[in-house]
Design a protein around this motif. Structure first.
Motif, mmCIF file in Angstrom:
data_model
loop_
_atom_site.group_PDB
_atom_site.id
_atom_site.type_symbol
_atom_site.label_atom_id
_atom_site.label_comp_id
_atom_site.label_asym_id
_atom_site.label_seq_id
_atom_site.Cartn_x
_atom_site.Cartn_y
_atom_site.Cartn_z
ATOM 1 N N LEU A 165 30.112 44.520 32.945
ATOM 2 C CA LEU A 165 30.115 44.383 34.404
ATOM 3 C C LEU A 165 28.704 44.354 35.005
ATOM 4 N N PHE A 166 27.736 43.931 34.211
ATOM 5 C CA PHE A 166 26.343 43.866 34.643
ATOM 6 C C PHE A 166 26.194 43.126 35.976
ATOM 7 N N TYR A 167 26.791 41.944 36.098
ATOM 8 C CA TYR A 167 26.626 41.155 37.319
ATOM 9 C C TYR A 167 27.463 41.689 38.486
ATOM 10 N N VAL A 168 28.501 42.427 38.203
ATOM 11 C CA VAL A 168 29.250 43.107 39.263
ATOM 12 C C VAL A 168 28.347 44.177 39.877
ATOM 13 N N HIS A 169 27.651 44.918 39.029
ATOM 14 C CA HIS A 169 26.730 45.950 39.513
ATOM 15 C C HIS A 169 25.538 45.326 40.236
ATOM 16 N N ASN A 176 19.077 29.913 36.337
ATOM 17 C CA ASN A 176 20.099 30.271 35.348
ATOM 18 C C ASN A 176 21.162 31.151 35.985
ATOM 19 N N PHE A 177 20.735 32.133 36.772
ATOM 20 C CA PHE A 177 21.685 33.015 37.446
ATOM 21 C C PHE A 177 22.611 32.205 38.354
ATOM 22 N N ASN A 178 22.026 31.328 39.155
ATOM 23 C CA ASN A 178 22.853 30.530 40.068
ATOM 24 C C ASN A 178 23.814 29.623 39.308
ATOM 25 N N ARG A 179 23.353 28.988 38.255
ATOM 26 C CA ARG A 179 24.160 28.033 37.506
ATOM 27 C C ARG A 179 25.232 28.727 36.645
ATOM 28 N N ARG A 180 24.862 29.843 36.020
ATOM 29 C CA ARG A 180 25.773 30.474 35.059
ATOM 30 C C ARG A 180 26.633 31.591 35.632
ATOM 31 N N VAL A 181 26.206 32.164 36.769
ATOM 32 C CA VAL A 181 26.920 33.326 37.288
ATOM 33 C C VAL A 181 27.414 33.104 38.720
ATOM 34 N N TRP A 182 26.500 32.839 39.646
ATOM 35 C CA TRP A 182 26.853 32.796 41.064
ATOM 36 C C TRP A 182 27.830 31.654 41.376
ATOM 37 N N ARG A 183 27.474 30.424 41.005
ATOM 38 C CA ARG A 183 28.347 29.285 41.323
ATOM 39 C C ARG A 183 29.700 29.365 40.606
ATOM 40 N N PRO A 184 29.754 29.754 39.319
ATOM 41 C CA PRO A 184 31.076 29.916 38.694
ATOM 42 C C PRO A 184 31.934 30.984 39.382
ATOM 43 N N ALA A 185 31.297 32.053 39.868
ATOM 44 C CA ALA A 185 32.062 33.084 40.586
ATOM 45 C C ALA A 185 32.610 32.529 41.897
ATOM 46 N N LEU A 186 31.793 31.759 42.611
ATOM 47 C CA LEU A 186 32.273 31.140 43.855
ATOM 48 C C LEU A 186 33.416 30.171 43.561
ATOM 49 N N ASP A 187 33.282 29.393 42.487
ATOM 50 C CA ASP A 187 34.343 28.458 42.105
ATOM 51 C C ASP A 187 35.641 29.197 41.811
ATOM 52 N N LEU A 188 35.570 30.239 40.983
ATOM 53 C CA LEU A 188 36.759 30.995 40.610
ATOM 54 C C LEU A 188 37.385 31.674 41.823
ATOM 55 N N ALA A 189 36.550 32.117 42.764
ATOM 56 C CA ALA A 189 37.049 32.774 43.971
ATOM 57 C C ALA A 189 37.591 31.773 44.994
ATOM 58 N N GLY A 190 37.433 30.476 44.707
ATOM 59 C CA GLY A 190 37.889 29.453 45.646
ATOM 60 C C GLY A 190 36.979 29.319 46.853
ATOM 61 N N PRO A 235 31.739 38.755 30.344
ATOM 62 C CA PRO A 235 31.952 38.655 28.889
ATOM 63 C C PRO A 235 32.304 40.027 28.327
ATOM 64 N N ILE A 236 32.818 40.039 27.134
ATOM 65 C CA ILE A 236 33.134 41.306 26.462
ATOM 66 C C ILE A 236 31.839 41.956 26.007
ATOM 67 N N ASP A 237 31.709 43.244 26.301
ATOM 68 C CA ASP A 237 30.552 44.021 25.881
ATOM 69 C C ASP A 237 30.881 44.641 24.526
ATOM 70 N N PRO A 238 30.228 44.190 23.458
ATOM 71 C CA PRO A 238 30.563 44.708 22.129
ATOM 72 C C PRO A 238 30.250 46.194 21.961
ATOM 73 N N LEU A 239 29.330 46.726 22.754
ATOM 74 C CA LEU A 239 28.999 48.143 22.644
ATOM 75 C C LEU A 239 30.018 49.032 23.351
ATOM 76 N N ARG A 240 30.790 48.455 24.256
ATOM 77 C CA ARG A 240 31.755 49.246 25.020
ATOM 78 C C ARG A 240 33.192 48.809 24.806
#
Length: 188
Positions: A40-44, A139-153, A30-35
């Motif tokens: 890139l929280f989940y990338v880190h 929540n992490f698995n549902r909102r972050v991990w699985r969507p990333a796997l989906d987008l990555a194919g 998501p867009i970080d309004p402070l930056r």
């Protein structure tokens, strides 16, 4: 002496797939309004998991006081399990893990983000929700991990976040690290 033979139930994620998951996390950020850019929280979070081999519960319980930048170590002294922060189950679970440069860079970015949000203090969690509470695994698995796997194919590959731990250990062994040292770093 080598550790006893065990059935290996984990999966090593190939480098190309790790790169695809990382890229998906960047695209989903998501867009970080402070930056005024992507958060890139989940990338880190991925980079720290991959570079340390910490379990998800250990990452969720990690505090800034556990990160020793001077000695380039992370002290693993607790894990989040069943909605509680607990000491590791075994003596080997309490350990120090080296900070490689990729992990150090990810933690520096995470620290800067936490400082901007007033969440950088010794007792604050490194990877926390916006309220400062531990990340919730489902929540992490549902909102972050699985969507990333989906987008990555890679949804059909069935990778679990825990497979980053196996990938880290495999990379250390492939790089020639002593097996007993790897065992100690992994907390086995």
């Amino acid at each position: 002496d080598l550790p006893p033979a065990q059935d290996f139930a984990g999966t090593e994620i190939p480098d190309a797939h790790v790169d695809a998951i990382r890229q998906a996390l960047i695209e989903l950020a998501p867009i970080d309004p402070l930056r005024n850019g992507p958060d890139l929280f989940y990338v880190h979070f991925l980079d720290v998991a991959l570079g340390t081999g910490l379990r998800l519960g250990e990452l969720r319980a990690l505090r800034w006081s556990d990160v020793d930048r001077e000695r380039r170590l992370i002290r693993v002294e607790r894990a989040y399990s069943r909605r509680e922060i607990k000491r590791p189950k075994t003596e080997a679970g309490s350990r120090s893990v080296p900070l490689f440069s990729s992990v150090r860079a990810a933690l520096e970015e995470t620290a800067a983000r936490a400082l901007e949000r007033g969440r950088y203090a010794p007792d604050e969690l490194v990877f926390a929700t916006v309220r400062g509470t531990p990340l919730h695994e489902s929540n992490f698995n549902r909102r972050v991990w699985r969507p990333a796997l989906d987008l990555a194919g890679l949804a059909e590959a069935g990778y679990r976040f825990h497979d980053l731990r196996h990938t880290c250990v495999s990379r250390l062994v492939a790089a020639g690290a002593d097996v007993k040292l790897v065992q100690a770093v992994a907390g086995h």
